[in-house]
Enzyme design. Structure first.
Site, mmCIF file in Angstrom:
data_model
loop_
_atom_site.group_PDB
_atom_site.id
_atom_site.type_symbol
_atom_site.label_atom_id
_atom_site.label_comp_id
_atom_site.label_asym_id
_atom_site.label_seq_id
_atom_site.Cartn_x
_atom_site.Cartn_y
_atom_site.Cartn_z
ATOM 1 N N ARG A 142 -27.288 43.086 3.263
ATOM 2 C CA ARG A 142 -27.515 41.662 2.970
ATOM 3 C C ARG A 142 -28.756 41.189 3.726
ATOM 4 O O ARG A 142 -29.573 40.437 3.199
ATOM 5 C CB ARG A 142 -26.296 40.822 3.411
ATOM 6 N N ARG A 182 -25.191 27.223 -0.460
ATOM 7 C CA ARG A 182 -23.912 27.807 -0.903
ATOM 8 C C ARG A 182 -23.003 26.641 -1.255
ATOM 9 O O ARG A 182 -22.690 25.804 -0.412
ATOM 10 C CB ARG A 182 -23.290 28.659 0.209
ATOM 11 N N GLN A 197 -26.061 38.811 -2.973
ATOM 12 C CA GLN A 197 -25.135 39.923 -2.732
ATOM 13 C C GLN A 197 -25.540 41.139 -3.561
ATOM 14 O O GLN A 197 -25.478 42.283 -3.101
ATOM 15 C CB GLN A 197 -23.701 39.478 -3.102
ATOM 16 N N CYS A 237 -17.767 43.361 -1.454
ATOM 17 C CA CYS A 237 -18.673 42.342 -0.913
ATOM 18 C C CYS A 237 -18.131 41.718 0.371
ATOM 19 O O CYS A 237 -18.901 41.097 1.110
ATOM 20 C CB CYS A 237 -18.955 41.279 -1.971
ATOM 21 N N HIS A 296 -23.627 35.125 -7.451
ATOM 22 C CA HIS A 296 -23.908 35.487 -6.046
ATOM 23 C C HIS A 296 -25.085 36.483 -6.051
ATOM 24 O O HIS A 296 -24.931 37.655 -5.716
ATOM 25 C CB HIS A 296 -22.651 36.103 -5.418
ATOM 26 N N ASP A 299 -13.426 42.896 -5.297
ATOM 27 C CA ASP A 299 -13.591 41.636 -4.566
ATOM 28 C C ASP A 299 -12.189 41.033 -4.424
ATOM 29 O O ASP A 299 -11.273 41.418 -5.167
ATOM 30 C CB ASP A 299 -14.523 40.702 -5.379
HETATM 31 N N1 CP Z 1 -19.952 38.532 0.790
HETATM 32 C C1 CP Z 1 -20.191 37.317 1.325
HETATM 33 O O1 CP Z 1 -20.875 36.487 0.732
HETATM 34 O O2 CP Z 1 -19.641 37.142 2.556
HETATM 35 P P1 CP Z 1 -19.516 35.735 3.285
HETATM 36 O O3 CP Z 1 -18.655 34.860 2.409
HETATM 37 O O4 CP Z 1 -18.864 36.038 4.617
HETATM 38 O O5 CP Z 1 -20.871 35.154 3.434
#
Ligand code: CP
Length: 316
Positions: A302, A113, A143, A274, A140, A235
């Protein structure tokens, strides 16, 4: 005693954007994720990654992604190794190529990430093990597997359905465009003119949609975007690392998911988010709570979606 289905295979060695995953592959991942969810609920063990180790390098904060990956790897029998920015400092302490080549000698996969999609692509280029994108500023993909699984659980199919995303044309908008186009679900992105998704990604989604029959739309006509939608998705308005751009709050005010907006959607529409959520900004508190069960199903998914991705990459 139930039979464990076989994990699907993927043509691509890595899971970086979703843009290179075919409809058949994505549908296979969704079916397998549902199967793994069922196995877990029944307490059955599925651990094909015994003896494997997976590095997880996170430059941004995370609740869902980190925890669901660590729990998922543990379920699958693999050992997660969490690496902080302070330890690796990708591209600063040494070249990305050298980090990729070193980690590939120790671990069986790398989950990353970070901010820049280019860094993920470069890491994948030099790694000899599968690389999984756990979020960048551009995409992403993990997700979206959870989002589509949640939609499928509620509606059964994607054909003839529409998802509306309201908000910033950011990484979520990009990945939803690619994911919806791939499964053949129409998508309307409702966003202010200065915050549209990257045109190259909209074009890519349109090219995929030509084959799958989905309709792809980007518009600032909010009512039109949400009209008849079976899922309304939002989001946070200000993404991780962009907190200084607070002027966005004024621009996005009309894009809040609230009772009035939901009145334009299909009467059985679900709300997806998300997370994390900022009540009173992109979504009002009462709509969030009314749809909380689905939103937390989505968060749970997830785990199942990523387990399916991991099992597929290790099998391919
Ligand atoms: N939706 C998501 O990726 O959550 P986090 O940032 O908590 O991992």
């Amino acid at each position: 005693m139930s039979t464990t289905a076989s994990a699907p295979t993927l043509k691509s060695k890595h899971f970086l954007t979703l843009g290179d995953v075919s409809q058949e592959e994505l549908m296979g991942l969704l079916s397998f994720a549902a199967h793994l969810k069922d196995l877990r609920k029944r307490g059955e063990v599925y651990a094909p990654l015994q003896g494997k180790s997976v590095a997880m390098y996170f430059e941004k904060p995370s609740n869902r992604t980190r925890v669901s990956f660590e729990v998922g790897l543990n379920d699958l029998g693999a050992h997660p190794i969490f690496l902080r920015k302070e330890e690796i400092n990708l591209g600063v302490r040494e070249t990305i190529a050298d980090t990729a080549r070193t980690l590939s000698r120790y671990v069986d996969s790398i989950i990353i990430r970070t901010f820049d999609q280019g860094e993920v692509e470069e890491l994948a280029h030099y790694a000899t093990v599968p690389v999984i994108n756990a979020l960048t500023d551009q995409y992403h993909p993990c997700q979206i597997v959870a989002d589509l699984l949640t939609f499928k659980e509620k509606f059964g199919d994607f054909k003839g359905k529409k998802l509306c995303y309201l908000g910033d044309g950011n990484n979520m908008a990009h990945s939803l465009l690619l994911g919806c186009a791939t499964v053949g679900m129409s998508i309307s992105i409702g966003c202010p003119p200065d915050y549209i998704p990257l045109p190259k990604i909209v074009e890519k989604a349109k090219a995929i949609a030509k084959e799958t029959g989905a309709e792809i739309e980007v518009t600032d006509r909010i009512t039109h975007a949400v009209e008849g939608a079976h899922a309304v998705y939002t989001d946070v308005w200000v993404s991780m690392g962009q907190e200084s751009t607070s002027s966005k709050y004024d621009v996005f005010q009309d894009y809040q998911v609230n009772k009035e907006i939901m009145g334009k959607a299909d009467p059985n529409a679900i709300v997806l988010h998300c997370l994390p959520a900022h009540r009173g900004e992109e979504i009002c508190g009462n709509v969030f709570e009314e749809h909380a069960e689905t939103i937390f199903d989505q968060a749970e998914n997830r785990l199942h979606g990523q387990k399916a991705v991991l099992a597929a990459l290790f099998k391919s």
